[in-house]
Design a protein around this motif. Structure first.
Motif, PDB file in Angstrom:
ATOM      1  N   GLY B  66       0.829  -1.204   0.000  1.00  0.00           N
ATOM      2  CA  GLY B  66       0.000   0.000   0.000  1.00  0.00           C
ATOM      3  C   GLY B  66       0.864   1.255   0.000  1.00  0.00           C
ATOM      4  N   VAL B  69       4.374   5.675   3.546  1.00  0.00           N
ATOM      5  CA  VAL B  69       4.337   7.030   4.113  1.00  0.00           C
ATOM      6  C   VAL B  69       5.624   7.384   4.857  1.00  0.00           C
ATOM      7  CG1 VAL B  69       1.825   7.035   4.286  1.00  0.00           C
ATOM      8  CG2 VAL B  69       3.180   6.245   6.231  1.00  0.00           C
ATOM      9  N   PHE B  70       6.474   6.396   5.097  1.00  0.00           N
ATOM     10  CA  PHE B  70       7.707   6.656   5.836  1.00  0.00           C
ATOM     11  C   PHE B  70       8.690   5.546   5.509  1.00  0.00           C
ATOM     12  CE2 PHE B  70      10.223   8.491   9.146  1.00  0.00           C
ATOM     13  CZ  PHE B  70      10.829   7.451   9.828  1.00  0.00           C
ATOM     14  N   VAL B  89       9.750   0.075   6.053  1.00  0.00           N
ATOM     15  CA  VAL B  89       8.827   1.050   5.474  1.00  0.00           C
ATOM     16  C   VAL B  89       7.558   1.033   6.304  1.00  0.00           C
ATOM     17  CG1 VAL B  89       9.736   0.833   3.129  1.00  0.00           C
ATOM     18  CG2 VAL B  89       7.827  -0.608   3.825  1.00  0.00           C
ATOM     19  N   GLU B  90       6.872   2.173   6.326  1.00  0.00           N
ATOM     20  CA  GLU B  90       5.575   2.238   6.978  1.00  0.00           C
ATOM     21  C   GLU B  90       4.523   2.458   5.908  1.00  0.00           C
ATOM     22  OE1 GLU B  90       5.114   5.078  10.141  1.00  0.00           O
ATOM     23  OE2 GLU B  90       2.974   4.655  10.335  1.00  0.00           O
ATOM     24  N   SER B  91       3.483   1.658   5.966  1.00  0.00           N
ATOM     25  CA  SER B  91       2.375   1.806   5.020  1.00  0.00           C
ATOM     26  C   SER B  91       1.109   1.354   5.729  1.00  0.00           C
ATOM     27  CB  SER B  91       2.598   0.942   3.772  1.00  0.00           C
ATOM     28  OG  SER B  91       2.599  -0.426   4.116  1.00  0.00           O
ATOM     29  N   VAL B  92      -0.012   1.942   5.374  1.00  0.00           N
ATOM     30  CA  VAL B  92      -1.274   1.646   6.053  1.00  0.00           C
ATOM     31  C   VAL B  92      -0.993   1.871   7.545  1.00  0.00           C
ATOM     32  CG1 VAL B  92      -3.224   0.042   6.146  1.00  0.00           C
ATOM     33  CG2 VAL B  92      -1.669  -0.051   4.236  1.00  0.00           C
ATOM     34  N   LYS B  93      -1.089   0.864   8.377  1.00  0.00           N
ATOM     35  CA  LYS B  93      -0.781   1.063   9.800  1.00  0.00           C
ATOM     36  C   LYS B  93       0.422   0.217  10.214  1.00  0.00           C
ATOM     37  CE  LYS B  93      -4.632   3.294  11.123  1.00  0.00           C
ATOM     38  NZ  LYS B  93      -4.778   4.402  12.060  1.00  0.00           N
ATOM     39  N   ALA B  94       1.182  -0.269   9.213  1.00  0.00           N
ATOM     40  CA  ALA B  94       2.205  -1.263   9.519  1.00  0.00           C
ATOM     41  C   ALA B  94       3.610  -0.779   9.239  1.00  0.00           C
ATOM     42  CB  ALA B  94       1.956  -2.523   8.696  1.00  0.00           C
ATOM     43  N   THR B  95       4.549  -1.228  10.079  1.00  0.00           N
ATOM     44  CA  THR B  95       5.961  -1.143   9.715  1.00  0.00           C
ATOM     45  C   THR B  95       6.331  -2.519   9.158  1.00  0.00           C
ATOM     46  OG1 THR B  95       6.671  -1.844  11.927  1.00  0.00           O
ATOM     47  CG2 THR B  95       6.534   0.498  11.517  1.00  0.00           C
TER      48      THR B  95
END
Lengths: 262, 161
Positions: B66, B69-70, B89-95
């Motif tokens: 997804g 974002v980070f 990586v951070e995406s959705v609510k996950a690292t």
């Protein structure tokens, strides 16, 4: 051997740790340690934490997410956790449920955020069966359009954690420590915190929720209760601990950054 | 290059023409491995040119993760170890941790990802590269998958779920 015992033998094992009032920093340290150094599946239930605490996701920036001055003046602890996701303020009313799984023990779930999220939505669908309006909406648990459960995950090589903070009840004054984040779900529609969230206690009894959650997890895993004092035998070896309490210096820098940008 | 441009084209057109692009055909495009790269079964790619190997995550991976974002990247002049994490990586609510396909010295990290983490989604094989490594054991590259093998791996993995 009874049929139920035969069924249990086919389900993967999951260790269940039941906590009450454990400080959220200690809970998160436990979770990160179990994710990284254990090879077992785990369900951790913490019935409230001891003091109001702000918990940010891995990439959270205090100056963007919290009202730093009142947080510092009121000495509210601020934690940066190892999972992604947003910022919450938790206290004795919050309920925490965390699920740590080997990806091979949940073979119908791909180790990616949306797949794990969908699986969790289905599990809690069982918990809230008969409760009107429950759904997984974008990445939140809601009743209708009001959020009561916030989720976050961390996915490593062959394991993942999905953990949730459930707003059993909350103090409106605590919400004032949190800023409106820049990244919000579409269904939030510019509502402030008090218009966006709801209290789980208006929908289900506390003990009922905990027991139904344990039962729902027990439908997919064979649960074995483990006491906190025995954790060392399950989690061996070193690991990089990333969950931490922010220092006063970091909060002062954040405040200076906020003042500069004002 | 073809898969990247096709993926970008799909992204641009998807809001208009999603109805006639089946989920299967979209995932097939993201699953196709680019020629000239090698692939790990944890969905990272390696481009080996001379004494430098460039590493990133595949179009398949970014599609499943997804919107990124980070990005957390290592320091330059540290080491990477095969099949060990070098960042997240951070995406959705996950690292999600990123594993290095090879071992070696990290000689450069893509600093653009700090301000523009979405490059991993929009350009996973070009502007979204993550680290450059001086391989310490070039033989490790031989154990990685080629594009056809990786394509088949992705299809089988998706079909199994």
């Amino acid at each position: 051997m009874s049929l139920s015992r035969v069924k249990d033998l086919r389900l993967p094992l999951m260790n269940l740790v039941r906590l009450k009032g454990t400080p959220i920093l200690e809970q998160l340290h436990l979770e990160e340690r179990l994710l990284r150094t254990s090879s077992d599946n785990w369900c951790i239930v913490n019935d409230g934490t001891n003091v109001p605490t702000i918990v940010m996701g891995m990439s959270g920036k205090p100056c963007q997410l919290i009202e730093v001055r009142p947080v510092m003046e009121d000495r509210i602890p601020v934690i940066k956790r190892f999972t992604g996701g947003g910022t919450v303020i938790v206290d004795k009313s919050t309920l925490f449920v965390s699920l740590i799984c080997n990806k091979d023990d949940v073979p119908n779930v791909q180790p990616y955020p949306r797949s794990v999220m969908a699986w969790s939505g289905s599990l809690y669908g069982e918990v809230f069966k008969g409760v009107n309006g429950f759904q997984l909406r974008e990445n939140d648990y809601v009743f209708g359009d009001r959020k009561f459960g916030g989720n976050a995950q961390s996915i490593i090589k062959s394991r993942w954690i999905h953990h949730t903070s459930f707003l059993w009840d909350y103090d409106v004054r605590n919400m004032a420590y949190l800023k409106l984040p820049s990244r919000v779900p579409q269904y939030r529609l510019e509502r402030d915190h008090t218009e966006f969230v709801c209290r789980m206690k208006d929908y289900i009894e506390r003990s009922d929720f905990i027991e139904k959650t344990v039962k729902a997890v027990g439908n997919q895993f064979t649960l074995k209760q483990v006491n906190l004092e025995d954790i060392d035998s399950y989690a061996k070896g070193g690991y990089l601990k990333t969950t931490r309490l922010l220092t006063m210096e970091e909060l002062e820098e954040a405040m200076a950054g906020t003042t500069q940008n004002a | 290059m073809w898969a990247s441009s096709t993926a970008n084209a799909l992204k641009l057109s998807s809001s208009v023409s999603k109805s006639h692009l089946s989920p299967f055909s979209i995932s097939r495009c993201f699953s196709t491995g680019l020629e000239g790269l090698k692939y790990a079964n944890s969905h990272e790619w390696v481009k080996h040119e001379g004494s430098v190997a460039t590493i990133g995550i595949t179009a398949h991976a970014q599609d499943h993760l997804g919107e990124v974002v980070f990005v957390e990247l290592p320091e330059e002049n540290t080491s990477a170890t095969k099949e060990k994490s070098f960042g997240a990586v951070e995406s959705v609510k996950a690292t999600s941790e990123i594993l290095s396909p090879i071992s070696g010295e990290i000689i450069e990290v893509n600093k653009k990802l700090t301000e523009s983490p979405g490059l991993i989604n929009s350009s996973p094989y070009e502007d979204g590269w993550m680290i450059k490594v001086k391989p310490s054991s070039p033989a490790e590259l031989e154990s990685l998958m080629g594009p056809k093998e990786y394509t088949k791996f992705c299809e089988e993995e998706d079909a199994a779920h």
